[in-house]
Design a protein around this motif. Sequence first.
Motif: not given
Length: 61
Positions: A41-52, A54-57
């Motif tokens: 539920h930590i936004d920073a953790v979720h957003n970091a995983a989300h960006d990774v 997307h960067s790995n397609a």
Amino acid sequence: MQQTRTAASLPIPSHDLSVVYQAALAMALGLFIVGFVGFSHIDAVHNAAHDVRHSNAFPCH
């Protein structure tokens, strides 16, 4: 009289046990990371995983 050894009575080499332990720990660590990030539920953790993802397609939504 000479004793015969069967495959079940032979000791398992320590190298084989080491590989099994390493594989089990890698799977446990992977499940922990996926579970932590997936249900965090930590936004920073979720957003970091989300960006990774997307960067790995890797599609995530």
